[in-house]
Design a protein around this motif. Sequence first.
Motif, PDB file in Angstrom:
ATOM      1  N   VAL A 137       0.840  -1.203   0.000  1.00 52.55           N
ATOM      2  CA  VAL A 137       0.000   0.000   0.000  1.00 52.55           C
ATOM      3  C   VAL A 137       0.875   1.254   0.000  1.00 52.55           C
ATOM      4  CG1 VAL A 137      -1.754   1.309   1.264  1.00 52.55           C
ATOM      5  CG2 VAL A 137      -1.912  -1.184   1.139  1.00 52.55           C
ATOM      6  N   ALA A 138       1.933   1.244   0.799  1.00 53.34           N
ATOM      7  CA  ALA A 138       2.837   2.394   0.852  1.00 53.34           C
ATOM      8  C   ALA A 138       3.460   2.675  -0.502  1.00 53.34           C
ATOM      9  CB  ALA A 138       3.936   2.142   1.892  1.00 53.34           C
ATOM     10  N   GLY A 139       3.792   1.620  -1.255  1.00 50.81           N
ATOM     11  CA  GLY A 139       4.426   1.807  -2.548  1.00 50.81           C
ATOM     12  C   GLY A 139       3.470   2.085  -3.666  1.00 50.81           C
ATOM     13  N   PHE A 140       2.237   1.569  -3.555  1.00 51.64           N
ATOM     14  CA  PHE A 140       1.292   1.700  -4.658  1.00 51.64           C
ATOM     15  C   PHE A 140       0.525   3.018  -4.623  1.00 51.64           C
ATOM     16  CE2 PHE A 140      -2.679   0.902  -6.990  1.00 51.64           C
ATOM     17  CZ  PHE A 140      -2.146   0.454  -8.186  1.00 51.64           C
ATOM     18  N   VAL A 141       0.212   3.519  -3.442  1.00 55.20           N
ATOM     19  CA  VAL A 141      -0.608   4.726  -3.320  1.00 55.20           C
ATOM     20  C   VAL A 141       0.300   5.925  -3.090  1.00 55.20           C
ATOM     21  CG1 VAL A 141      -2.491   5.853  -2.090  1.00 55.20           C
ATOM     22  CG2 VAL A 141      -2.503   3.368  -2.374  1.00 55.20           C
ATOM     23  N   GLY A 142       0.478   6.722  -4.127  1.00 51.67           N
ATOM     24  CA  GLY A 142       1.327   7.889  -4.030  1.00 51.67           C
ATOM     25  C   GLY A 142       2.806   7.545  -4.161  1.00 51.67           C
ATOM     26  N   GLU A 143       3.646   8.591  -4.179  1.00 56.19           N
ATOM     27  CA  GLU A 143       5.095   8.389  -4.264  1.00 56.19           C
ATOM     28  C   GLU A 143       5.644   7.993  -2.905  1.00 56.19           C
ATOM     29  OE1 GLU A 143       7.617  11.090  -6.763  1.00 56.19           O
ATOM     30  OE2 GLU A 143       5.820  12.341  -6.630  1.00 56.19           O
TER      31      GLU A 143
ATOM     32  N   GLY B 123       4.540   2.030  -8.545  1.00 56.88           N
ATOM     33  CA  GLY B 123       3.102   1.815  -8.443  1.00 56.88           C
ATOM     34  C   GLY B 123       2.510   1.119  -9.637  1.00 56.88           C
ATOM     35  N   GLU B 124       3.248   0.176 -10.245  1.00 58.00           N
ATOM     36  CA  GLU B 124       2.772  -0.434 -11.487  1.00 58.00           C
ATOM     37  C   GLU B 124       2.542  -1.928 -11.381  1.00 58.00           C
ATOM     38  OE1 GLU B 124       5.770   0.632 -14.267  1.00 58.00           O
ATOM     39  OE2 GLU B 124       5.070   2.697 -14.486  1.00 58.00           O
ATOM     40  N   SER B 125       3.182  -2.591 -10.452  1.00 60.25           N
ATOM     41  CA  SER B 125       3.052  -4.042 -10.394  1.00 60.25           C
ATOM     42  C   SER B 125       3.174  -4.510  -8.971  1.00 60.25           C
ATOM     43  CB  SER B 125       4.133  -4.707 -11.260  1.00 60.25           C
ATOM     44  OG  SER B 125       5.415  -4.429 -10.722  1.00 60.25           O
TER      45      SER B 125
ATOM     46  N   ARG C 296       7.879   9.205   2.454  1.00 62.08           N
ATOM     47  CA  ARG C 296       7.389   9.934   1.283  1.00 62.08           C
ATOM     48  C   ARG C 296       8.295  11.133   0.989  1.00 62.08           C
ATOM     49  NH1 ARG C 296       2.906   7.746  -0.598  1.00 62.08           N
ATOM     50  NH2 ARG C 296       1.457   6.675   0.815  1.00 62.08           N
ATOM     51  N   PRO C 297       8.469  11.468  -0.309  1.00 59.38           N
ATOM     52  CA  PRO C 297       9.380  12.565  -0.680  1.00 59.38           C
ATOM     53  C   PRO C 297       9.074  13.882   0.026  1.00 59.38           C
ATOM     54  CG  PRO C 297       8.773  11.327  -2.634  1.00 59.38           C
ATOM     55  CD  PRO C 297       7.927  10.792  -1.509  1.00 59.38           C
ATOM     56  N   GLU C 298       7.780  14.183   0.234  1.00 58.21           N
ATOM     57  CA  GLU C 298       7.434  15.466   0.842  1.00 58.21           C
ATOM     58  C   GLU C 298       7.772  15.526   2.332  1.00 58.21           C
ATOM     59  OE1 GLU C 298       3.348  13.303   0.505  1.00 58.21           O
ATOM     60  OE2 GLU C 298       5.303  13.310  -0.503  1.00 58.21           O
ATOM     61  N   TYR C 299       8.072  14.368   2.954  1.00 55.92           N
ATOM     62  CA  TYR C 299       8.403  14.342   4.379  1.00 55.92           C
ATOM     63  C   TYR C 299       9.905  14.254   4.628  1.00 55.92           C
ATOM     64  CZ  TYR C 299       3.413  13.621   4.990  1.00 55.92           C
ATOM     65  OH  TYR C 299       2.037  13.755   4.954  1.00 55.92           O
ATOM     66  N   VAL C 300      10.696  14.246   3.549  1.00 65.80           N
ATOM     67  CA  VAL C 300      12.147  14.339   3.706  1.00 65.80           C
ATOM     68  C   VAL C 300      12.514  15.823   3.744  1.00 65.80           C
ATOM     69  CG1 VAL C 300      14.409  13.762   2.778  1.00 65.80           C
ATOM     70  CG2 VAL C 300      12.500  12.163   2.473  1.00 65.80           C
ATOM     71  N   LEU C 301      13.041  16.284   4.869  1.00 64.12           N
ATOM     72  CA  LEU C 301      13.426  17.681   5.015  1.00 64.12           C
ATOM     73  C   LEU C 301      14.792  17.883   4.374  1.00 64.12           C
ATOM     74  CD1 LEU C 301      12.416  18.002   8.775  1.00 64.12           C
ATOM     75  CD2 LEU C 301      11.022  18.511   6.759  1.00 64.12           C
ATOM     76  N   SER C 302      15.006  19.068   3.783  1.00 69.04           N
ATOM     77  CA  SER C 302      16.263  19.302   3.075  1.00 69.04           C
ATOM     78  C   SER C 302      16.684  20.750   3.205  1.00 69.04           C
ATOM     79  CB  SER C 302      16.118  18.932   1.591  1.00 69.04           C
ATOM     80  OG  SER C 302      15.090  19.690   0.978  1.00 69.04           O
ATOM     81  N   GLY C 303      17.986  20.980   3.067  1.00 64.90           N
ATOM     82  CA  GLY C 303      18.512  22.331   3.088  1.00 64.90           C
ATOM     83  C   GLY C 303      19.001  22.739   4.456  1.00 64.90           C
ATOM     84  N   PRO C 304      19.513  23.961   4.558  1.00 61.72           N
ATOM     85  CA  PRO C 304      20.021  24.444   5.852  1.00 61.72           C
ATOM     86  C   PRO C 304      18.893  24.720   6.832  1.00 61.72           C
ATOM     87  CG  PRO C 304      20.045  26.207   4.221  1.00 61.72           C
ATOM     88  CD  PRO C 304      19.670  24.953   3.484  1.00 61.72           C
TER      89      PRO C 304
END
Length: 377
Positions: free
Chosen positions: A241-247, A374-376, A292-300
């Motif tokens: 489910v984590a891999g199939f629904v969203g990035e 999210g394809e197979s 998820r990509p949006e929950y990885v914090l980045s930058g100074p």
Amino acid sequence: MQHVSPTADAAALVQFVGVEKVYDSGSPAVADLDLEVRQGEFLTLLGPSGSGKTTTLMMLAGFEAPTRGDILLHGRSLAGKPPHRRNMGVVFQNYALFPHMSVAENLAFPLNVRGIKSAAADRKVADALALVHLEDLGHRRPDQLSGGQKQRVALARALIFEPDIVLMDEPLGALDRQLRERLQNEIKRIQRELGVTVVYVTHDQIEALTLSDRIAVFASGRVQQVDRPEAIYERPATAFVAGFVGENNGIGGTVVARNGKSCDVRIDGGLMVQATPVGDVAAGDQVMTTIRPEYVLSGPGIPDPCNRFTASIDDLIYHGDHSQVRAILPGGATLTIRAPEGLGLSRSDSLQVGWCAERCFAFPASGPGFDPAGESE
């Protein structure tokens, strides 16, 4: 019809009880299915090709019979009841309109077979055309309509006789993205306006998240999770489910220790991270960690989360308000990150990245596999 707002306490309109479907190959297309459809809800069956979602819909419609188990409507078994006696509207991807009939005649057809004719049928046809905003096209034949108009007619025909439930099998799959989005809004508007119960099949995660009151995620013939869209996205029950629904980023690893609501995981490449265990996870177990990509914090100036590393930028793609960055962690594991614009990033730069254990899940490595595309399965 009056609007019915589905809630967690809403009565079950449909019940799948221990349903299994086995074809000639011997492998179950659907196995151990226990699922309820609540009165007035929009339930989406989501999964990749071959996951069992369409077979489930076809059994409910009566076009397939379960090998084992039972399907109940209003608490009564549907076993042996043919499709035309189930009072269900069906919408297919290929529209299934009668080419020799006008739009109005197509809409009147299900009324005529039910003995509704003359003035009463004419009123229902006019109301149905108004519902889908095709009031002036009743005289046209299907080959004179666009794809979107054909699908509106198919939807109106499925609703015109006031069915107990409407079944939709990839109804927007043949349309371009912009038209799909418009018709998604129309379908949801009509469903809410009428309060009709809908079971919708799709492999499109965004479509499922947009339309649904609840989503049932299928993989390998089994339901992996049934919940509200936000719960499916924010709290997936399995790695699939984590891999199939969203990035999502998926990195394999081994649990070193479990500490109540968190666990220490040595991920591929040797880094130690903290994660939230899901299910029966213990020290020594192989797991799939996801973030998820949006929950990885980045930058100074990143707050001090429990997982923080210096990564190197391997690639980046400009997306306007953010850049999609592929970063390589020490040890070689890769992450996809949504970095805010204004950081002045370029390839081969170093970048501080971090994430909190509450957003990073550790799933048992058994069961249907994690697929970030999210394809197979």
